[in-house]
Design a protein around this motif. Structure first.
Motif, PDB file in Angstrom:
ATOM      1  N   LEU A 193      11.978 -10.042  24.649  1.00 12.17           N
ATOM      2  CA  LEU A 193      11.746  -8.226  24.637  1.00 12.17           C
ATOM      3  C   LEU A 193      11.343  -8.124  22.927  1.00 12.17           C
ATOM      4  O   LEU A 193      11.733  -8.685  22.485  1.00 12.17           O
ATOM      5  CB  LEU A 193      12.914  -7.972  25.469  1.00 12.17           C
ATOM      6  CG  LEU A 193      12.930  -7.972  26.872  1.00 12.17           C
ATOM      7  CD1 LEU A 193      14.291  -7.132  27.298  1.00 12.17           C
ATOM      8  CD2 LEU A 193      11.991  -6.876  27.407  1.00 12.17           C
ATOM      9  N   GLU A 194      10.539  -6.768  22.880  1.00  9.54           N
ATOM     10  CA  GLU A 194      11.251  -6.672  21.433  1.00  9.54           C
ATOM     11  C   GLU A 194      11.055  -4.930  21.897  1.00  9.54           C
ATOM     12  O   GLU A 194      10.417  -3.934  22.444  1.00  9.54           O
ATOM     13  CB  GLU A 194       9.776  -6.680  21.250  1.00  9.54           C
ATOM     14  CG  GLU A 194       9.147  -7.748  20.625  1.00  9.54           C
ATOM     15  CD  GLU A 194       8.176  -8.118  19.662  1.00  9.54           C
ATOM     16  OE1 GLU A 194       7.964  -9.245  19.342  1.00  9.54           O
ATOM     17  OE2 GLU A 194       7.639  -6.855  19.079  1.00  9.54           O
ATOM     18  N   VAL A 195      12.191  -4.049  21.397  1.00  6.84           N
ATOM     19  CA  VAL A 195      12.799  -3.696  20.944  1.00  6.84           C
ATOM     20  C   VAL A 195      12.510  -3.082  19.900  1.00  6.84           C
ATOM     21  O   VAL A 195      12.933  -2.771  18.939  1.00  6.84           O
ATOM     22  CB  VAL A 195      14.569  -3.234  20.769  1.00  6.84           C
ATOM     23  CG1 VAL A 195      14.592  -1.741  21.483  1.00  6.84           C
ATOM     24  CG2 VAL A 195      14.656  -3.944  22.492  1.00  6.84           C
ATOM     25  N   PRO A 196      11.739  -1.321  19.739  1.00  5.47           N
ATOM     26  CA  PRO A 196      11.475  -0.930  18.137  1.00  5.47           C
ATOM     27  C   PRO A 196      12.328  -0.006  17.809  1.00  5.47           C
ATOM     28  O   PRO A 196      13.072   0.151  19.027  1.00  5.47           O
ATOM     29  CB  PRO A 196      10.036  -0.292  18.565  1.00  5.47           C
ATOM     30  CG  PRO A 196       9.859  -0.247  19.952  1.00  5.47           C
ATOM     31  CD  PRO A 196      10.816  -1.255  20.469  1.00  5.47           C
ATOM     32  N   LEU A 197      13.268   0.150  16.787  1.00  2.00           N
ATOM     33  CA  LEU A 197      14.337   0.362  16.708  1.00  2.00           C
ATOM     34  C   LEU A 197      13.956   1.384  14.486  1.00  2.00           C
ATOM     35  O   LEU A 197      13.081   0.933  13.355  1.00  2.00           O
ATOM     36  CB  LEU A 197      15.595  -0.099  16.119  1.00  2.00           C
ATOM     37  CG  LEU A 197      15.940  -1.347  16.654  1.00  2.00           C
ATOM     38  CD1 LEU A 197      17.148  -2.488  16.506  1.00  2.00           C
ATOM     39  CD2 LEU A 197      16.437  -1.068  18.265  1.00  2.00           C
ATOM     40  N   THR A 198      14.415   2.006  15.028  1.00  2.00           N
ATOM     41  CA  THR A 198      13.560   3.384  13.303  1.00  2.00           C
ATOM     42  C   THR A 198      14.946   2.693  12.572  1.00  2.00           C
ATOM     43  O   THR A 198      14.770   3.501  11.380  1.00  2.00           O
ATOM     44  CB  THR A 198      14.595   4.812  13.878  1.00  2.00           C
ATOM     45  OG1 THR A 198      16.070   4.726  14.118  1.00  2.00           O
ATOM     46  CG2 THR A 198      13.614   5.708  14.743  1.00  2.00           C
TER      47      THR A 198
ATOM     48  N   ALA B 186       1.097  -1.395   0.022  1.00  2.00           N
ATOM     49  CA  ALA B 186       0.084  -0.573  -0.126  1.00  2.00           C
ATOM     50  C   ALA B 186       0.802   1.555   0.545  1.00  2.00           C
ATOM     51  O   ALA B 186       2.122   1.324   0.793  1.00  2.00           O
ATOM     52  CB  ALA B 186      -0.786   0.311   1.400  1.00  2.00           C
ATOM     53  N   GLU B 187       0.610   2.525  -1.068  1.00  2.00           N
ATOM     54  CA  GLU B 187       1.321   3.605  -0.837  1.00  2.00           C
ATOM     55  C   GLU B 187       0.553   4.866   0.793  1.00  2.00           C
ATOM     56  O   GLU B 187       1.433   5.128   0.590  1.00  2.00           O
ATOM     57  CB  GLU B 187       0.706   4.529  -2.386  1.00  2.00           C
ATOM     58  CG  GLU B 187       1.807   4.086  -2.531  1.00  2.00           C
ATOM     59  CD  GLU B 187       0.923   3.666  -4.395  1.00  2.00           C
ATOM     60  OE1 GLU B 187       0.511   5.213  -5.375  1.00  2.00           O
ATOM     61  OE2 GLU B 187      -0.136   3.414  -5.010  1.00  2.00           O
ATOM     62  N   ARG B 188      -0.495   4.424   0.803  1.00  2.00           N
ATOM     63  CA  ARG B 188      -0.797   4.783   2.116  1.00  2.00           C
ATOM     64  C   ARG B 188      -1.326   3.952   3.287  1.00  2.00           C
ATOM     65  O   ARG B 188      -2.041   3.181   2.461  1.00  2.00           O
ATOM     66  CB  ARG B 188      -1.600   6.001   1.712  1.00  2.00           C
ATOM     67  CG  ARG B 188      -1.504   7.333   1.002  1.00  2.00           C
ATOM     68  CD  ARG B 188      -2.385   8.568   0.550  1.00  2.00           C
ATOM     69  NE  ARG B 188      -2.791   9.131   2.198  1.00  2.00           N
ATOM     70  CZ  ARG B 188      -1.494  10.123   2.514  1.00  2.00           C
ATOM     71  NH1 ARG B 188      -0.601  10.398   2.418  1.00  2.00           N
ATOM     72  NH2 ARG B 188      -2.055  10.180   3.940  1.00  2.00           N
ATOM     73  N   ILE B 189      -1.470   4.315   3.982  1.00  2.00           N
ATOM     74  CA  ILE B 189      -1.800   2.816   4.781  1.00  2.00           C
ATOM     75  C   ILE B 189      -2.852   4.398   6.443  1.00  2.00           C
ATOM     76  O   ILE B 189      -2.379   5.151   7.138  1.00  2.00           O
ATOM     77  CB  ILE B 189      -0.847   2.204   5.619  1.00  2.00           C
ATOM     78  CG1 ILE B 189      -0.037   1.403   5.301  1.00  2.00           C
ATOM     79  CG2 ILE B 189      -1.355   1.483   7.314  1.00  2.00           C
ATOM     80  CD1 ILE B 189       1.240   1.064   5.678  1.00  2.00           C
ATOM     81  N   ALA B 190      -3.979   3.099   6.956  1.00  3.12           N
ATOM     82  CA  ALA B 190      -5.030   4.465   7.787  1.00  3.12           C
ATOM     83  C   ALA B 190      -4.357   2.573   9.325  1.00  3.12           C
ATOM     84  O   ALA B 190      -4.618   1.552   8.728  1.00  3.12           O
ATOM     85  CB  ALA B 190      -5.643   4.017   7.721  1.00  3.12           C
TER      86      ALA B 190
ATOM     87  N   ALA C 248       5.995   5.231   4.824  1.00  2.00           N
ATOM     88  CA  ALA C 248       6.985   5.613   5.508  1.00  2.00           C
ATOM     89  C   ALA C 248       6.877   7.046   6.494  1.00  2.00           C
ATOM     90  O   ALA C 248       8.084   6.562   7.784  1.00  2.00           O
ATOM     91  CB  ALA C 248       7.685   6.699   4.312  1.00  2.00           C
ATOM     92  N   GLU C 249       5.958   7.018   6.808  1.00  2.00           N
ATOM     93  CA  GLU C 249       5.573   8.078   7.996  1.00  2.00           C
ATOM     94  C   GLU C 249       4.933   7.076   9.329  1.00  2.00           C
ATOM     95  O   GLU C 249       5.073   7.387  10.420  1.00  2.00           O
ATOM     96  CB  GLU C 249       3.921   9.280   7.788  1.00  2.00           C
ATOM     97  CG  GLU C 249       4.346  10.373   6.447  1.00  2.00           C
ATOM     98  CD  GLU C 249       3.026  10.677   6.249  1.00  2.00           C
ATOM     99  OE1 GLU C 249       3.514  11.941   5.038  1.00  2.00           O
ATOM    100  OE2 GLU C 249       2.470  10.328   5.784  1.00  2.00           O
TER     101      GLU C 249
END
Ligand SMILES: Nc1ncnc2c1ncn2[C@@H]1O[C@H](COP(=O)(O)OP(=O)(O)OP(=O)(O)O)[C@@H](O)[C@H]1O
Ligand SMILES: [Mg+2]
Lengths: 318, 272
Positions: free
Chosen positions: A264-269, A202-206, A220-221
């Motif tokens: 553990l889950e660690v979100p990363l950029t 998808a290009e955009r996601i809600a 990306a956003e």
């Protein structure tokens, strides 16, 4: 030109359950738009309202410039629906299913036969064309279900969880089809429970939860808010996990505890953040026994967006 | 680009010219075609509804025929018209069964999201039913002929009998259609339909003349629509047609249609 989908404060209640609770969304034409949410979030309800199967209890919805409540006929003439639960006839063969729909949309006999043959070949169903759908695999059924929506070229196609329950191979086939659909210029509203799928297609996601849109933007956003990846760590034991969480915190990372206290889950950029963390853990005696880097799960998305995990069912208010 | 992608692109890019709907007649025929395909793919449904009546015919004729009517031949002439009624009524259960299955499986969602005449799926299914009723009645009739049944009224009477059977079954079928739109599973449709059909087919004049029955049962048999059409068919096939009996037999299907067709269409249009 008008938007493919435009909703304002769209609501649908079933008794005390607010399946849709004020959804305002705008979907541009010519894109694949992803609607991401857990079980019971309201995805199917949204699709059913927009495809004129059910009436909203509040708000407004326009599809391709036509109001779903006041002009459902104009909407139906421009859309196609591949529902969450197989919308093909089990008793008929693949070809008969397509022929029935070709006749219903008014293709004359020869054109109908040619179109069905073309679609069966394109969707890799030629060999199974004369077999009853009840004997099809899940993947074949899905492909037939999508082909059935493409007999006339709809301006907007609804795909409600097209890959749920499929094995990886069949899922890849459906993904390939959706990519070709997008290239052909068809607008697609795709619902899914997988961030990875929305991200890929998808290009955009809600992101939708409890009938409400809680985030919207390009993939990306969204990932900028959620983190593009997640490091999944398995520690030796629960105390080691607590220690690892402290170390992550010191490095400015947020470690989320899981049901299993060793995880553990660690979100990363980005993947490049993983290395410093892994070295620090090893240096300080909390080396993981196992780790994996991957896309954040829907749960991680919800954690980042709402501060709580995704809840599977919508409990009606007491 | 792989040949597969090229094929997909070409198929997805093609935009066949279609006639903007709704076109009620063509759509109805398409749905009738679907109903006939279903009979072809599930012949066991047709066999199902024919086996019981044939069994009853054989058992009753050879076991009780002599005692009830003096000879098996005489009893068969008495019994078979009513058995035909029973056959088409059993067949009409499948109308509801198939409809309920369609709704549960999600096929109807696709149809309802298409720009077609709203009642077309149901109207087409009914048209397909004519084929089913005729096929099952003819099958049972064929067994009867082998056993020695005689159509005294000739080809015209046979044709009239088939028309009458169809009108009756199509009318009564609306009850099962409405039922199918109300309950959750195809199995429930079956069970409930049998509960309705058993008393009305046995509490009739199909098997024996009502004279020896207790008074309350005689009263029921007299007002039972199944008795009315059985009497009309006996007259027709026996070469002694009675217009008043035929007219009486037609009252029920028309009355049922007048009440249950609108109810069914309302239930069908209702949200799920
Ligand atoms: N016909 C109905 N009657 C009552 N409640 C309903 C009905 N349809 C949906 N709901 C409720 O509305 C909410 C949203 O359901 P919906 O099917 O739209 O979710 P979903 O996002 O499609 O979930 P899933 O991923 O499981 O398909 C749920 O709480 C569901 O129980
Ligand atoms: Mg759903």
């Amino acid at each position: 030109m008008s938007q493919a989908i435009l909703t304002e404060d769209l609501s649908k209640s079933y008794g005390p359950t607010r399946a849709l609770d004020g959804v305002s969304l705008s979907v541009p034409r010519g894109q694949v738009f992803g609607l991401l949410g857990p079980n019971g979030a309201g995805k199917t309800t949204f699709v059913r309202v927009l495809s004129t199967l059910i009436r909203p209890t509040g708000g407004r919805a326009q599809v391709l410039g036509h109001d779903v409540a006041t002009d459902p006929g104009a909407v139906r003439a421009r859309i196609a629906l591949t529902g969450q639960f197989a919308s093909v006839d089990e008793d008929l063969t693949g070809r008969e299913n397509l022929m029935l729909l070709a006749r219903l949309i008014g293709l004359p006999g020869n054109a109908a036969r040619a179109r069905c043959a073309e679609l069966l070949a394109a969707f890799d169903l030629e060999g199974a064309a004369t077999r009853q759908v009840s004997g099809y695999s899940g993947g074949m059924r899905r492909r037939l279900d999508i082909a059935a929506s493409m007999i006339a070229r709809p301006e907007l196609l609804f795909l409600d969880e097209p890959t749920t329950g499929l094995d990886p191979r069949a899922r890849a086939d459906v993904w390939a089809i959706v990519r070709r659909l997008a290239r052909s210029g068809t607008t697609v509203l795709l619902t899914t429970q997988y961030l990875e799928e929305a991200d890929q297609l998808a290009e955009r996601i809600a992101v939708i939860d409890h009938g409400r849109v809680i985030a919207e933007g390009t993939a990306a956003e969204l990932k900028a808010r959620v983190g593009s990846g997640v490091l999944k760590l398995t520690l030796r034991d629960a105390p080691a996990a607590a220690e690892a969480a402290r170390i992550a915190d010191r490095l400015g990372l947020e470690a989320h505890a899981q049901d299993d206290p060793r995880l553990l889950e660690v979100p990363l950029t980005g993947a490049d953040e993983a290395l410093p963390l892994l070295s620090a853990l090893t240096a300080e005696g909390a080396a993981p026994v196992d780790f994996a880097y991957g896309q954040p799960s829907l749960d991680a998305v919800f954690f980042a967006l709402t501060g709580h995990g995704a809840e599977p069912e919508h409990e009606p208010a007491p | 680009m792989s040949p597969r992608e090229t094929r997909l692109d070409r198929a997805l890019g093609a935009a066949p010219t279609v006639t903007a709907g709704p076109r009620p007649l063509a759509e109805m025929l398409a749905f009738a075609w679907r109903a006939i395909l279903k009979i072809r793919h599930n012949p066991e449904h047709a066999v199902d509804v024919v086996v019981t009546p044939v069994m009853f015919t054989v058992i009753f004729t050879y076991l009780f025929g002599g005692a009830l009517a003096g000879s098996t031949d005489a009893y068969l002439d008495f019994l078979l018209p009513g058995i035909l009624v029973q056959t088409v009524m059993f067949t009409s259960i499948y109308t509801g069964f198939i409809l309920n299955q369609d709704i549960q499986r999600g096929v109807f969602d696709r149809f309802r999201a298409m720009p077609i005449w709203r009642p077309a799926p149901i109207a087409g299914a009914i048209l397909g039913d004519v084929v089913r009723y005729t096929v099952s009645a003819v099958l049972v009739l064929a067994v009867g002929l082998v056993m020695g049944f005689r159509i005294e009224g000739g080809a015209g009477a046979l044709l009239a009998a088939l028309v009458l059977l169809n009108v009756f079954a199509l009318g009564v079928g609306w009850i099962f259609t409405a039922l199918a739109l109300m309950v959750r599973t195809p199995g429930t449709v079956m069970t409930l339909s049998w509960l309705v059909l058993m008393p009305v087919t046995f509490g009739s004049n199909i098997y024996v003349a009502p004279e020896t029955m207790p008074g309350w049962l005689q009263a029921f048999v007299a007002v039972n629509p199944v008795s009315h059409i059985t009497t009309a068919l006996r007259g027709l096939l026996g070469g002694d047609p009675s217009l008043s009996a035929i007219a009486l037999a037609l009252v029920t299907p028309f009355a049922v249609t007048a009440v249950f067709a609108p109810i069914s269409m309302w239930l069908y249009g209702r949200e799920r």
